[in-house]
Design a protein around this motif. Structure first.
Motif, PDB file in Angstrom:
ATOM      1  N   THR A 186       0.834  -1.199   0.000  1.00  0.00           N
ATOM      2  CA  THR A 186       0.000   0.000   0.000  1.00  0.00           C
ATOM      3  C   THR A 186       0.869   1.249   0.000  1.00  0.00           C
ATOM      4  OG1 THR A 186      -1.595  -1.239   1.294  1.00  0.00           O
ATOM      5  CG2 THR A 186      -1.923   1.120   1.142  1.00  0.00           C
ATOM      6  N   ALA A 187       1.937   1.229   0.817  1.00  0.00           N
ATOM      7  CA  ALA A 187       2.810   2.399   0.887  1.00  0.00           C
ATOM      8  C   ALA A 187       3.526   2.614  -0.444  1.00  0.00           C
ATOM      9  CB  ALA A 187       3.826   2.219   2.010  1.00  0.00           C
ATOM     10  N   LEU A 188       4.083   1.533  -1.000  1.00  0.00           N
ATOM     11  CA  LEU A 188       4.834   1.662  -2.254  1.00  0.00           C
ATOM     12  C   LEU A 188       3.936   2.108  -3.398  1.00  0.00           C
ATOM     13  CD1 LEU A 188       7.124  -1.509  -2.143  1.00  0.00           C
ATOM     14  CD2 LEU A 188       7.855   0.869  -2.027  1.00  0.00           C
ATOM     15  N   SER A 189       2.788   1.417  -3.554  1.00  0.00           N
ATOM     16  CA  SER A 189       1.921   1.771  -4.678  1.00  0.00           C
ATOM     17  C   SER A 189       1.311   3.146  -4.454  1.00  0.00           C
ATOM     18  CB  SER A 189       0.829   0.720  -4.869  1.00  0.00           C
ATOM     19  OG  SER A 189       0.035   0.633  -3.725  1.00  0.00           O
ATOM     20  N   GLY A 190       1.063   3.484  -3.174  1.00  0.00           N
ATOM     21  CA  GLY A 190       0.555   4.818  -2.877  1.00  0.00           C
ATOM     22  C   GLY A 190       1.564   5.883  -3.269  1.00  0.00           C
ATOM     23  N   PHE A 191       2.828   5.640  -2.964  1.00  0.00           N
ATOM     24  CA  PHE A 191       3.870   6.606  -3.296  1.00  0.00           C
ATOM     25  C   PHE A 191       3.938   6.838  -4.802  1.00  0.00           C
ATOM     26  CE2 PHE A 191       8.299   7.492  -4.480  1.00  0.00           C
ATOM     27  CZ  PHE A 191       8.463   8.704  -3.817  1.00  0.00           C
ATOM     28  N   ILE A 192       4.019   5.739  -5.563  1.00  0.00           N
ATOM     29  CA  ILE A 192       4.093   5.873  -7.022  1.00  0.00           C
ATOM     30  C   ILE A 192       2.834   6.556  -7.551  1.00  0.00           C
ATOM     31  CG2 ILE A 192       4.225   4.622  -9.201  1.00  0.00           C
ATOM     32  CD1 ILE A 192       5.819   2.493  -7.792  1.00  0.00           C
ATOM     33  N   GLY A 193       1.672   6.108  -7.029  1.00  0.00           N
ATOM     34  CA  GLY A 193       0.412   6.670  -7.493  1.00  0.00           C
ATOM     35  C   GLY A 193       0.329   8.168  -7.237  1.00  0.00           C
ATOM     36  N   ILE A 194       0.774   8.596  -6.048  1.00  0.00           N
ATOM     37  CA  ILE A 194       0.693  10.017  -5.711  1.00  0.00           C
ATOM     38  C   ILE A 194       1.620  10.832  -6.616  1.00  0.00           C
ATOM     39  CG2 ILE A 194       1.214  11.724  -3.934  1.00  0.00           C
ATOM     40  CD1 ILE A 194       0.358   9.529  -1.886  1.00  0.00           C
ATOM     41  N   VAL A 195       2.854  10.334  -6.788  1.00  0.00           N
ATOM     42  CA  VAL A 195       3.803  11.071  -7.635  1.00  0.00           C
ATOM     43  C   VAL A 195       3.254  11.198  -9.061  1.00  0.00           C
ATOM     44  CG1 VAL A 195       6.080  11.001  -8.697  1.00  0.00           C
ATOM     45  CG2 VAL A 195       5.824  10.464  -6.271  1.00  0.00           C
ATOM     46  N   VAL A 196       2.851  10.073  -9.641  1.00  0.00           N
ATOM     47  CA  VAL A 196       2.346  10.103 -11.017  1.00  0.00           C
ATOM     48  C   VAL A 196       1.097  10.979 -11.103  1.00  0.00           C
ATOM     49  CG1 VAL A 196       1.304   8.727 -12.853  1.00  0.00           C
ATOM     50  CG2 VAL A 196       3.288   7.860 -11.639  1.00  0.00           C
ATOM     51  N   GLY A 197       0.181  10.807 -10.139  1.00  0.00           N
ATOM     52  CA  GLY A 197      -1.076  11.548 -10.175  1.00  0.00           C
ATOM     53  C   GLY A 197      -0.867  13.049 -10.065  1.00  0.00           C
ATOM     54  N   VAL A 198      -0.047  13.462  -9.103  1.00  0.00           N
ATOM     55  CA  VAL A 198       0.156  14.897  -8.898  1.00  0.00           C
ATOM     56  C   VAL A 198       0.880  15.516 -10.087  1.00  0.00           C
ATOM     57  CG1 VAL A 198       1.428  16.575  -7.529  1.00  0.00           C
ATOM     58  CG2 VAL A 198       0.060  14.864  -6.392  1.00  0.00           C
ATOM     59  N   VAL A 199       1.940  14.848 -10.539  1.00  0.00           N
ATOM     60  CA  VAL A 199       2.699  15.387 -11.676  1.00  0.00           C
ATOM     61  C   VAL A 199       1.787  15.506 -12.896  1.00  0.00           C
ATOM     62  CG1 VAL A 199       4.514  14.834 -13.343  1.00  0.00           C
ATOM     63  CG2 VAL A 199       4.950  14.618 -10.905  1.00  0.00           C
ATOM     64  N   SER A 200       1.020  14.441 -13.147  1.00  0.00           N
ATOM     65  CA  SER A 200       0.155  14.409 -14.312  1.00  0.00           C
ATOM     66  C   SER A 200      -0.930  15.474 -14.213  1.00  0.00           C
ATOM     67  CB  SER A 200      -0.472  13.018 -14.408  1.00  0.00           C
ATOM     68  OG  SER A 200      -1.057  12.833 -15.644  1.00  0.00           O
ATOM     69  N   GLY A 201      -1.572  15.565 -13.065  1.00  0.00           N
ATOM     70  CA  GLY A 201      -2.675  16.513 -12.909  1.00  0.00           C
ATOM     71  C   GLY A 201      -2.192  17.945 -12.846  1.00  0.00           C
ATOM     72  N   TYR A 202      -1.072  18.159 -12.172  1.00  0.00           N
ATOM     73  CA  TYR A 202      -0.622  19.524 -11.969  1.00  0.00           C
ATOM     74  C   TYR A 202      -0.043  20.127 -13.238  1.00  0.00           C
ATOM     75  CZ  TYR A 202       1.710  23.595 -10.099  1.00  0.00           C
ATOM     76  OH  TYR A 202       2.109  24.881  -9.879  1.00  0.00           O
ATOM     77  N   PHE A 203       0.807  19.371 -13.912  1.00  0.00           N
ATOM     78  CA  PHE A 203       1.449  19.942 -15.095  1.00  0.00           C
ATOM     79  C   PHE A 203       0.583  19.839 -16.340  1.00  0.00           C
ATOM     80  CE2 PHE A 203       5.091  19.122 -12.313  1.00  0.00           C
ATOM     81  CZ  PHE A 203       5.632  20.398 -12.307  1.00  0.00           C
ATOM     82  N   GLY A 204      -0.212  18.787 -16.432  1.00  0.00           N
ATOM     83  CA  GLY A 204      -1.113  18.658 -17.581  1.00  0.00           C
ATOM     84  C   GLY A 204      -0.350  18.554 -18.900  1.00  0.00           C
ATOM     85  N   GLY A 205      -1.019  18.872 -20.002  1.00  0.00           N
ATOM     86  CA  GLY A 205      -0.373  18.924 -21.312  1.00  0.00           C
ATOM     87  C   GLY A 205       0.223  17.596 -21.733  1.00  0.00           C
TER      88      GLY A 205
END
Lengths: 301, 320
Positions: free
Chosen positions: A106-125
């Motif tokens: 849960t911790a590992l997949s959460g970490f990857i998920g958060i990084v990918v999600g935030v980067v993807s959502g925040y930067f967009g494009g």
């Protein structure tokens, strides 16, 4: 005089805004089932981790041919399995292992998920586009089959490689959730204002966007923990979970693939089945209560 | 519509290509190659080398990949060293069994899910809805293999209502009525186990859809015009909620395959999932490779179909 009163009122209002943890607590205390589930889960975790420290592991996995398939009662609280090993001891160690890998994945997949999600959502494009295509691809893969293939060909297979393999196929759900939330969040005035004032992307992400989606992260990871415990025990059940001689709850269940064990020796597999089910439900109850707490409209009055 | 379909196809094609590369790479990591099964141990090293050359095993990886892919497209996955027969033939036998299991499961998923979802949405927050919601809550948290094991134990062994393994009573003539009945009897319990867990998503989705639609203006209009309650539910609300469910079917394929791996193992049902686990344990990797490729492509095509159907049903999706 009047002015002072309004000031007092304002102070009161400010005081009344409770912290996130307080809201969580209030919600859980109100929901008796969730409170009971939380206590149960904490108790099981504490018992399992302390008892397995005391428990002699050698003794538990030692084959004793004079004590094969003993029913519960007598020397063994929950009887013995096909090697004369104590089922109760295996249950304790198995639960510990299952919980431990549940937390880790849960911790590992959460970490990857958060990084990918935030980067993807925040930067967009383009960044968003590329990351989401990769995510789509992972979503559509037959993950159970691929996990099993990886597990059986990885050299020097260990608990760590097992959790890494699981993580590789389990980060997508949380990433997608975080992305859509980050997408909304960065459009809001406060984030835009920070940007205009010259804050770096880095500081906006960590100081503003992330704190605002913490509740979503906590809720999702709690619900994921329940799911991951189930996935791990399923893989161990098929024989592709923990390395050999490390019992998990699924390992005890896998003895039930032998029809005779399933039919006549319920004490070997049924306690593990019930424990998995109850643990998953307990974690989910807590998760659902947290979900309600995180959404002001759903909170119980 | 066509624009969306073409764009969606352009996403799926590289997905399939990437999947095939990953599987090819995995196959290369698996111990042993096409020769392991063919050669008897007395053959000399030079002869072995010669045969490797002949089979193209010394070529660079992209040429090997090209040959492998060309074979796979034509249904040539090599030979199973355990069964000593063509992989495609072996896999085909098992796919037919899994197909029947999945078909009956899908039937039950909708036969159970649709009525429960409709009742639950129509009478929301009444006692019957609370019962159904309770079922979906527990069903959502129950791993399918535990449910399968317990139902086999209770209904197969303790009550003896169902056969406890296999796909058909041995000794029956294929094609006879008895044979077909025996097949159905063997399918019943495993497919119900899959369906009772698998239908939970459908029930939850349909319930929230119906509760949503109930408050829309066009339903008020229908009621105001004096349409009887039955007609409002059967025609106006149900029709609006059912289409997305039909479209989700493609995504369901992945879940279904996941479920059959466990259920076939528990019920000793000779399908694809069962073959997959057996082949991995016996290191029969040409079969493993074929199975992963087939299910992977099936899942990708399923998602593709779902997306296209959804875009027809719901025009808002096309805009993206």
């Amino acid at each position: 005089m009047e002015e002072k009163q309004t000031q007092n009122e304002q102070e009161q209002v400010i005081q009344k805004t409770p912290s996130g943890i307080k809201i969580f607590w209030k919600e859980i205390l109100k929901d008796k089932l969730a409170l009971f589930s939380l206590i149960f889960f904490v108790l099981v975790t504490a018992i399992v981790f302390t008892v397995s420290l005391i428990l002699d592991k050698e003794q538990v996995v030692k084959v004793d041919l004079f004590a094969i398939h003993q029913p519960p009662g007598g020397d063994f609280i929950l009887g013995t399995d096909y090697g004369g090993r104590d089922v109760f001891g295996q249950l304790i160690i198995g639960t510990r292992n299952s919980l431990w890998i549940g937390f880790l994945v849960t911790a590992l997949s959460g970490f990857i998920g958060i990084v990918v999600g935030v980067v993807s959502g925040y930067f967009g494009g383009h960044i968003d586009n590329v990351l989401m295509r990769i995510l789509d691809f992972f979503m559509v893969l037959p993950s159970t089959m691929l996990i099993i293939v990886f597990v059986s060909i990885v050299p020097e297979y260990s608990t760590l490689s097992f959790s890494l393999i699981m993580t590789a196929f389990l980060w997508m759900g949380i990433a997608r959730l975080i992305r859509s939330k980050a997408l909304q969040e960065k459009e809001l005035d406060y984030a835009q204002a920070s940007r205009t004032l010259g804050s770096s992307h880095f500081s906006i992400i960590f100081k503003q966007v992330l704190p605002n989606i913490t509740s979503l992260i906590v809720v999702t990871m709690t619900l994921n923990l329940a799911a991951n415990i189930g996935i791990e025990s399923g893989l161990s059940f098929l024989g592709f979970g923990f390395p050999e001689n490390t019992p998990s709850l699924g390992t005890l269940l896998s003895y039930a693939t032998n029809p005779v064990t399933l039919e006549e020796r319920w004490w070997i597999w049924l306690p593990a089945a019930i424990l998995i089910l109850v643990l998953m439900l307990a974690v989910r109850n807590v998760g659902e209560a947290l979900k309600r707490a995180a959404d002001a409209r759903q909170r119980r009055a | 519509m066509w624009k969306f379909t073409v764009r969606r196809l352009l996403i799926s094609a590289p997905q399939i290509l990437l999947l095939s590369i990953i599987i090819f790479w995995l196959a290369k990591q698996m111990p042993g190659d096409a020769l392991t099964g063919l050669i008897d141990p007395n053959i000399s090293a030079e002869r072995k080398e010669e045969m490797r050359e002949q089979l193209g095993l010394n070529n660079p990886w992209y040429i090997q990949y090209k040959d492998w892919l060309a074979g796979a497209v034509q249904g040539d996955f090599g030979e199973s060293f355990r069964y000593k027969m063509d992989v495609s033939e072996l896999v085909w036998q098992r796919i037919v069994n899994t197909f029947w299991l999945s078909l009956v499961s899908v039937f039950f998923i909708y036969a159970i899910g649709l009525p429960l979802g409709i009742i639950s949405g129509r009478y929301n927050d009444k006692l019957i809805d609370q019962l159904i919601t309770g079922y979906t809550y527990i069903g959502f948290a129950t791993p399918i293999f535990i449910f399968g094991l317990v139902s086999l134990w209770v209904f197969g062994f303790m009550l003896g209502w169902f056969p406890t393994g296999g796909s058909v009573e041995p000794g029956l003539e294929p094609g006879t009525l008895e044979y077909i009945l025996s097949k159905l009897q063997h399918l019943l319990l495993p497919s119900l186990a899959i369906a009772l867990i698998g239908t939970v998503g459908t029930v939850q989705y349909l319930r929230s859809e119906i509760i949503d639609t109930k408050q829309k203006d066009f339903i008020l209009t229908a009621r105001a015009k004096g349409a009887p309650e039955r007609r409002v539910y059967n025609k106006h609300i149900f029709r609006n909620s059912i289409l997305p469910i039909a479209a989700f079917f493609g995504y369901e394929i992945v879940n279904l395959i996941n479920g059959t791996i466990f259920i076939e193992q528990i019920f000793a049902y000779p399908g694809m999932g069962n073959l997959f686990i057996e082949s991995i344990l016996q290191r029969d990797f040409s079969v493993v490779t074929a199975l992963v490729l087939i299910t992977g492509v099936g899942a990708i095509v399923g998602a593709l179909l779902s997306d296209i159907i959804l875009s027809i049903v719901d025009p808002r999706i096309r805009i993206k």
